[in-house]
Design a protein around this motif. Structure first.
Motif, mmCIF file in Angstrom:
data_model
loop_
_atom_site.group_PDB
_atom_site.id
_atom_site.type_symbol
_atom_site.label_atom_id
_atom_site.label_comp_id
_atom_site.label_asym_id
_atom_site.label_seq_id
_atom_site.Cartn_x
_atom_site.Cartn_y
_atom_site.Cartn_z
ATOM 1 N N PHE A 122 0.459 -1.184 0.110
ATOM 2 C CA PHE A 122 -0.139 -0.198 0.045
ATOM 3 C C PHE A 122 0.865 1.286 -0.354
ATOM 4 O O PHE A 122 2.138 0.980 0.289
ATOM 5 C CB PHE A 122 -0.676 -0.280 1.231
ATOM 6 C CG PHE A 122 0.089 0.168 2.612
ATOM 7 C CD1 PHE A 122 -0.427 1.570 3.150
ATOM 8 C CD2 PHE A 122 0.023 -1.039 3.626
ATOM 9 C CE1 PHE A 122 0.550 1.851 4.244
ATOM 10 C CE2 PHE A 122 0.968 -0.580 4.261
ATOM 11 C CZ PHE A 122 0.864 0.632 5.018
ATOM 12 N N SER A 123 0.953 2.779 0.218
ATOM 13 C CA SER A 123 0.932 3.698 -0.220
ATOM 14 C C SER A 123 1.586 4.265 0.887
ATOM 15 O O SER A 123 1.329 4.606 1.945
ATOM 16 C CB SER A 123 0.089 5.109 -1.172
ATOM 17 O OG SER A 123 1.140 5.612 -1.075
ATOM 18 N N LEU A 124 2.801 4.264 1.554
ATOM 19 C CA LEU A 124 3.797 4.426 2.714
ATOM 20 C C LEU A 124 3.484 5.660 2.791
ATOM 21 O O LEU A 124 3.325 6.564 3.681
ATOM 22 C CB LEU A 124 5.205 3.813 2.274
ATOM 23 C CG LEU A 124 5.193 3.074 3.738
ATOM 24 C CD1 LEU A 124 6.075 2.053 3.670
ATOM 25 C CD2 LEU A 124 4.241 2.271 4.960
ATOM 26 N N ARG A 125 3.787 6.940 1.178
ATOM 27 C CA ARG A 125 3.392 8.155 1.056
ATOM 28 C C ARG A 125 2.101 8.765 1.652
ATOM 29 O O ARG A 125 1.817 9.210 2.313
ATOM 30 C CB ARG A 125 3.476 8.341 0.111
ATOM 31 C CG ARG A 125 5.180 8.605 -0.929
ATOM 32 C CD ARG A 125 5.456 8.636 -2.037
ATOM 33 N NE ARG A 125 6.923 8.895 -2.484
ATOM 34 C CZ ARG A 125 6.971 7.240 -2.977
ATOM 35 N NH1 ARG A 125 6.321 6.584 -3.674
ATOM 36 N NH2 ARG A 125 8.669 8.295 -3.852
ATOM 37 N N GLU A 126 1.286 8.018 1.588
ATOM 38 C CA GLU A 126 -0.367 8.174 1.909
ATOM 39 C C GLU A 126 0.084 8.349 3.146
ATOM 40 O O GLU A 126 -1.223 8.752 4.226
ATOM 41 C CB GLU A 126 -1.192 7.078 0.939
ATOM 42 C CG GLU A 126 -1.681 7.884 0.078
ATOM 43 C CD GLU A 126 -2.905 7.072 -0.808
ATOM 44 O OE1 GLU A 126 -3.608 6.258 0.029
ATOM 45 O OE2 GLU A 126 -2.677 6.797 -1.955
ATOM 46 N N MET A 127 0.471 7.386 3.762
ATOM 47 C CA MET A 127 0.046 6.892 5.327
ATOM 48 C C MET A 127 1.275 7.953 6.097
ATOM 49 O O MET A 127 0.670 8.331 6.929
ATOM 50 C CB MET A 127 1.160 5.441 5.614
ATOM 51 C CG MET A 127 0.564 4.846 7.377
ATOM 52 S SD MET A 127 1.098 3.583 7.560
ATOM 53 C CE MET A 127 1.454 3.533 9.593
ATOM 54 N N ALA A 128 2.087 7.981 5.305
ATOM 55 C CA ALA A 128 3.137 9.389 5.986
ATOM 56 C C ALA A 128 2.231 10.738 5.507
ATOM 57 O O ALA A 128 2.327 11.958 7.093
ATOM 58 C CB ALA A 128 4.637 9.296 5.495
ATOM 59 N N ALA A 129 2.212 11.345 4.918
ATOM 60 C CA ALA A 129 0.857 11.866 4.797
ATOM 61 C C ALA A 129 -0.261 12.363 6.048
ATOM 62 O O ALA A 129 -0.558 13.806 6.598
ATOM 63 C CB ALA A 129 0.050 12.671 3.414
ATOM 64 N N PHE A 130 -1.308 11.096 6.216
ATOM 65 C CA PHE A 130 -2.020 11.190 6.807
ATOM 66 C C PHE A 130 -1.618 11.054 8.669
ATOM 67 O O PHE A 130 -1.820 11.553 9.639
ATOM 68 C CB PHE A 130 -2.489 9.330 6.691
ATOM 69 C CG PHE A 130 -3.731 9.074 7.946
ATOM 70 C CD1 PHE A 130 -5.213 9.600 7.503
ATOM 71 C CD2 PHE A 130 -3.285 8.949 8.857
ATOM 72 C CE1 PHE A 130 -5.961 8.961 8.697
ATOM 73 C CE2 PHE A 130 -4.185 8.330 9.855
ATOM 74 C CZ PHE A 130 -5.662 8.192 10.313
ATOM 75 N N HIS A 131 0.368 10.501 8.321
ATOM 76 C CA HIS A 131 0.593 11.085 10.067
ATOM 77 C C HIS A 131 0.261 12.519 10.589
ATOM 78 O O HIS A 131 0.523 12.933 11.762
ATOM 79 C CB HIS A 131 1.340 10.367 9.876
ATOM 80 C CG HIS A 131 2.923 10.714 11.209
ATOM 81 N ND1 HIS A 131 2.820 9.618 12.136
ATOM 82 C CD2 HIS A 131 4.205 10.970 11.046
ATOM 83 C CE1 HIS A 131 4.110 10.515 12.820
ATOM 84 N NE2 HIS A 131 4.491 11.675 12.152
ATOM 85 N N ALA A 132 0.867 13.160 9.053
ATOM 86 C CA ALA A 132 1.675 14.309 8.878
ATOM 87 C C ALA A 132 0.448 15.730 9.602
ATOM 88 O O ALA A 132 0.825 16.206 10.426
ATOM 89 C CB ALA A 132 2.363 15.055 8.042
#
Length: 240
Positions: A122-132
């Motif tokens: 899955f998209s780790l970048r999407e998860m990182a954006a969610f986190h930020a």
């Protein structure tokens, strides 16, 4: 809002004994077990995925049969830089994570972590954006696994109305993939389990976020021989 900076570093926790995967783990650590038909150990798939998601540096925390994993890493052509650390004494899950994080190249930047027995895409970048967006100290990926048994539906009178084979669980679970802020490393115990100390504390402070895996995202924990068989079957139908 500022555009989030996506992590470029990660920790892979690969020290478990994998007792439920014996005899596959008699001569290798669990992340070195190959999913039938792929010719690549679980950790090889993980490193490829992390590289695709923009990670350039990985610290692998080794334990059980560490030398087998280290030899494979030394001989394999890898898409990113990998360093290994080995605990000289048991530190617990939180202590082990902190010990591995100390070897990351950019201690002032956020980082990913994943359990070494997880096979997912899955998209780790999407998860990182969610986190930020949530200004979280830590974000857990959340999966909704299928129940391994058939379920029965009944009406209010007790008549059975339907049978459902392997339905999705009504509960979300920790998927074993994380995004951590730079400060999170300092919140980990030197020895002990962060899921009993650090995570509950962050949850009380509303600084722990949960990122549900997107619909259709592939996720499986490789715990038993049956999981290997099921993963091979599922992956044969996947494009990636």
């Amino acid at each position: 809002m500022q555009t989030p900076t996506f992590p470029t570093q990660a920790v892979v926790l690969a020290g478990g004994q994998g007792s439920r995967l014996r005899p596959y783990t008699d001569d290798r650590p669990k992340p070195m077990v190959e999913i039938p038909g792929t010719g690549t150990p679980i950790i090889g798939h993980q490193l490829a995925w992390l590289a695709e998601e923009g990670v350039t540096d990985v610290v692998v925390s080794c334990g059980h049969l560490a030398e087998v994993l280290q030899e494979w890493l030394d001989s394999a052509v890898l898409p990113l830089r990998v360093k290994t650390v080995v605990e000289t004494e048991p530190l617990g899950r939180g202590g082990g994570l902190k010990y591995a994080a100390a070897a990351l190249p950019h201690p002032d930047q956020p980082w990913y972590a994943t359990n070494g027995d997880i096979w997912t895409r899955f998209s780790l970048r999407e998860m990182a954006a969610f986190h930020a967006e949530r200004d979280a100290a830590a974000t857990l990926a959340l999966a909704r696994p299928r129940i391994p048994w058939g379920a029965v539906e009944t009406d209010a009178f007790g008549h059975i109305t339907d049978f459902i084979e392997s339905p999705p669980s009504p509960y979300l679970i920790n998927a074993g993939v994380y995004v951590f802020s730079a400060e999170f490393t300092g919140l980990l115990p030197d020895v002990g389990d962060h899921e009993r100390t650090t995570f509950p504390r962050l949850a009380r402070e509303r600084r722990l976020a949960g990122f549900p895996l997107p619909n259709g995202a592939y996720w499986r924990a490789i715990d038993t021989a049956k999981d290997l068989t099921e993963a091979a079957k599922e992956l044969s139908t996947q494009v990636r």
